[in-house]
Design a protein around this motif. Structure first.
Motif, mmCIF file in Angstrom:
data_model
loop_
_atom_site.group_PDB
_atom_site.id
_atom_site.type_symbol
_atom_site.label_atom_id
_atom_site.label_comp_id
_atom_site.label_asym_id
_atom_site.label_seq_id
_atom_site.Cartn_x
_atom_site.Cartn_y
_atom_site.Cartn_z
ATOM 1 N N PRO A 155 50.972 21.503 35.903
ATOM 2 C CA PRO A 155 51.720 20.288 36.227
ATOM 3 C C PRO A 155 51.063 19.126 36.133
ATOM 4 O O PRO A 155 49.797 19.145 36.304
ATOM 5 N N PRO A 156 51.835 18.012 35.859
ATOM 6 C CA PRO A 156 50.946 16.714 35.584
ATOM 7 C C PRO A 156 50.391 16.419 37.025
ATOM 8 O O PRO A 156 50.985 16.588 37.974
ATOM 9 N N LEU A 157 49.369 15.857 37.062
ATOM 10 C CA LEU A 157 48.758 15.355 38.157
ATOM 11 C C LEU A 157 49.193 14.075 38.709
ATOM 12 O O LEU A 157 49.328 13.327 37.917
ATOM 13 N N PRO A 158 49.196 14.042 40.049
ATOM 14 C CA PRO A 158 49.885 12.957 40.459
ATOM 15 C C PRO A 158 48.971 11.728 40.322
ATOM 16 O O PRO A 158 47.633 11.753 40.234
ATOM 17 N N ALA A 159 49.096 10.578 40.153
ATOM 18 C CA ALA A 159 48.543 9.187 39.984
ATOM 19 C C ALA A 159 47.677 9.184 41.369
ATOM 20 O O ALA A 159 47.971 9.317 42.413
ATOM 21 N N THR A 160 46.368 8.839 41.018
ATOM 22 C CA THR A 160 45.283 8.730 42.008
ATOM 23 C C THR A 160 45.327 7.146 42.468
ATOM 24 O O THR A 160 45.477 6.070 41.751
ATOM 25 N N ASP A 161 45.113 6.864 43.795
ATOM 26 C CA ASP A 161 44.691 5.830 44.261
ATOM 27 C C ASP A 161 43.498 5.159 43.908
ATOM 28 O O ASP A 161 42.510 5.657 44.299
ATOM 29 N N PRO A 162 43.535 4.073 43.295
ATOM 30 C CA PRO A 162 42.037 3.678 42.899
ATOM 31 C C PRO A 162 41.321 3.459 44.201
ATOM 32 O O PRO A 162 39.919 3.454 44.213
ATOM 33 N N ARG A 163 41.812 2.901 45.325
ATOM 34 C CA ARG A 163 41.083 2.528 46.310
ATOM 35 C C ARG A 163 40.401 3.815 47.040
ATOM 36 O O ARG A 163 39.136 4.030 47.502
ATOM 37 N N LEU A 164 41.198 5.184 46.817
ATOM 38 C CA LEU A 164 40.494 6.072 47.172
ATOM 39 C C LEU A 164 39.496 6.684 46.295
ATOM 40 O O LEU A 164 38.465 7.184 47.141
ATOM 41 N N ALA A 165 39.225 6.521 45.074
ATOM 42 C CA ALA A 165 38.393 6.909 44.324
ATOM 43 C C ALA A 165 37.069 5.943 44.605
ATOM 44 O O ALA A 165 35.920 6.188 44.694
ATOM 45 N N GLU A 166 37.348 4.611 44.828
ATOM 46 C CA GLU A 166 36.306 3.632 45.296
ATOM 47 C C GLU A 166 35.573 4.333 46.613
ATOM 48 O O GLU A 166 34.318 4.330 46.755
ATOM 49 N N ARG A 167 36.464 4.541 47.601
ATOM 50 C CA ARG A 167 35.942 5.156 48.944
ATOM 51 C C ARG A 167 35.025 6.377 48.803
ATOM 52 O O ARG A 167 34.086 6.531 49.343
ATOM 53 N N LEU A 168 35.654 7.108 47.726
ATOM 54 C CA LEU A 168 34.896 8.494 47.731
ATOM 55 C C LEU A 168 33.450 8.452 46.874
ATOM 56 O O LEU A 168 32.377 8.980 47.306
ATOM 57 N N VAL A 169 33.589 7.316 45.944
ATOM 58 C CA VAL A 169 32.012 6.807 45.537
ATOM 59 C C VAL A 169 31.185 6.399 46.585
ATOM 60 O O VAL A 169 30.135 6.854 46.613
ATOM 61 N N ARG A 170 31.585 5.361 47.305
ATOM 62 C CA ARG A 170 30.778 4.810 48.374
ATOM 63 C C ARG A 170 30.216 5.917 49.554
ATOM 64 O O ARG A 170 29.226 5.989 49.812
ATOM 65 N N VAL A 171 31.355 7.006 49.559
ATOM 66 C CA VAL A 171 30.977 8.053 50.628
ATOM 67 C C VAL A 171 29.777 8.800 49.739
ATOM 68 O O VAL A 171 28.858 9.271 50.503
ATOM 69 N N ALA A 172 29.994 9.164 48.479
ATOM 70 C CA ALA A 172 29.203 10.001 48.072
ATOM 71 C C ALA A 172 27.721 9.267 48.035
ATOM 72 O O ALA A 172 26.697 9.959 47.963
ATOM 73 N N GLU A 173 27.558 7.955 47.863
ATOM 74 C CA GLU A 173 26.456 7.204 47.506
ATOM 75 C C GLU A 173 25.780 7.266 49.090
ATOM 76 O O GLU A 173 24.455 7.338 49.082
ATOM 77 N N ARG A 174 26.383 7.158 50.105
ATOM 78 C CA ARG A 174 25.936 7.449 51.430
ATOM 79 C C ARG A 174 25.336 8.782 51.739
ATOM 80 O O ARG A 174 24.274 8.726 52.305
ATOM 81 N N ILE A 175 26.012 9.720 51.315
ATOM 82 C CA ILE A 175 25.606 10.972 51.552
ATOM 83 C C ILE A 175 24.222 11.225 50.728
ATOM 84 O O ILE A 175 23.195 11.899 51.153
ATOM 85 N N GLU A 176 24.128 10.600 49.359
ATOM 86 C CA GLU A 176 23.120 10.809 48.682
ATOM 87 C C GLU A 176 21.737 10.047 49.178
ATOM 88 O O GLU A 176 20.881 10.609 49.283
ATOM 89 N N GLY A 177 22.106 9.043 49.660
ATOM 90 C CA GLY A 177 21.312 8.242 50.522
ATOM 91 C C GLY A 177 20.746 8.919 51.638
ATOM 92 O O GLY A 177 19.352 8.857 51.925
ATOM 93 N N ILE A 178 21.422 9.594 52.491
ATOM 94 C CA ILE A 178 20.975 10.302 53.697
ATOM 95 C C ILE A 178 20.092 11.482 53.044
ATOM 96 O O ILE A 178 19.082 11.914 53.662
ATOM 97 N N ALA A 179 20.556 12.159 52.014
ATOM 98 C CA ALA A 179 19.618 13.195 51.673
ATOM 99 C C ALA A 179 18.263 12.874 51.062
ATOM 100 O O ALA A 179 17.444 13.491 51.223
ATOM 101 N N ALA A 180 18.585 11.686 50.347
ATOM 102 C CA ALA A 180 17.138 11.183 49.949
ATOM 103 C C ALA A 180 16.033 10.916 51.118
ATOM 104 O O ALA A 180 14.919 11.327 51.163
#
Length: 109
Positions: A79-104
Motif C-alpha cells: 500500500p502507499p506509504l502515508p505522507a510523513t511530517d517533515p518536522r518529524l523527520a527533522e526531530r528524528l535527525v536531531r535525536v540521532a545526532e544526539r545519540i551519536e554524540g553520546i555514543a562518541a
C-alpha cells in the motif's frame, strides 16, 4: 455452554458461547459498543435496531478494507506509504545526532 450478558448501546443482551470463550465474546461486544457509541456521536436519534445496523456496517466496512489489504499483501502489492511530517523527520535527525554524540563521548572514556 457458557453464557454472558453483554451491554451494547446501553442495552443488555444475554448471549451463549462455547465454554472458555466468554472473555472473547465480551471483548467483541465491547468493540460493537464502541461502534454504536461512534454512530451516536454522528448525531440523529436512532433506535436500537438502527444503531446496531449502522455499527455492523462500520465493522463490515473495516473487515472489507482488511481483506483487501491482506489480498494485496499476499499478492506482493504494497500500500502507499502515508505522507510523513517533515518536522518529524527533522526531530528524528536531531535525536540521532544526539545519540551519536553520546555514543562518541562514551567511546572516549
Amino acid at each position: 455452554m457458557g453464557q454472558v450478558t453483554v451491554r451494547v448501546g446501553g442495552y443488555s443482551h444475554p448471549v451463549s458461547c462455547e465454554d472458555g470463550q466468554e472473555a472473547h465474546l465480551i471483548a467483541l461486544a465491547a468493540e460493537v459498543d464502541r461502534r454504536v457509541a461512534s454512530v451516536k456521536t454522528m448525531g440523529g436519534s436512532y433506535g436500537e435496531p438502527r444503531l446496531l445496523l449502522l455499527a455492523a456496517l462500520l465493522l463490515a466496512d473495516e473487515v472489507h478494507d482488511l481483506k483487501v489489504e491482506v489480498a494485496q499483501a499476499r499478492a506482493g502489492v504494497l500500500p502507499p506509504l502515508p505522507a510523513t511530517d517533515p518536522r518529524l523527520a527533522e526531530r528524528l535527525v536531531r535525536v540521532a545526532e544526539r545519540i551519536e554524540g553520546i555514543a562518541a563521548d562514551l567511546g572516549k572514556g
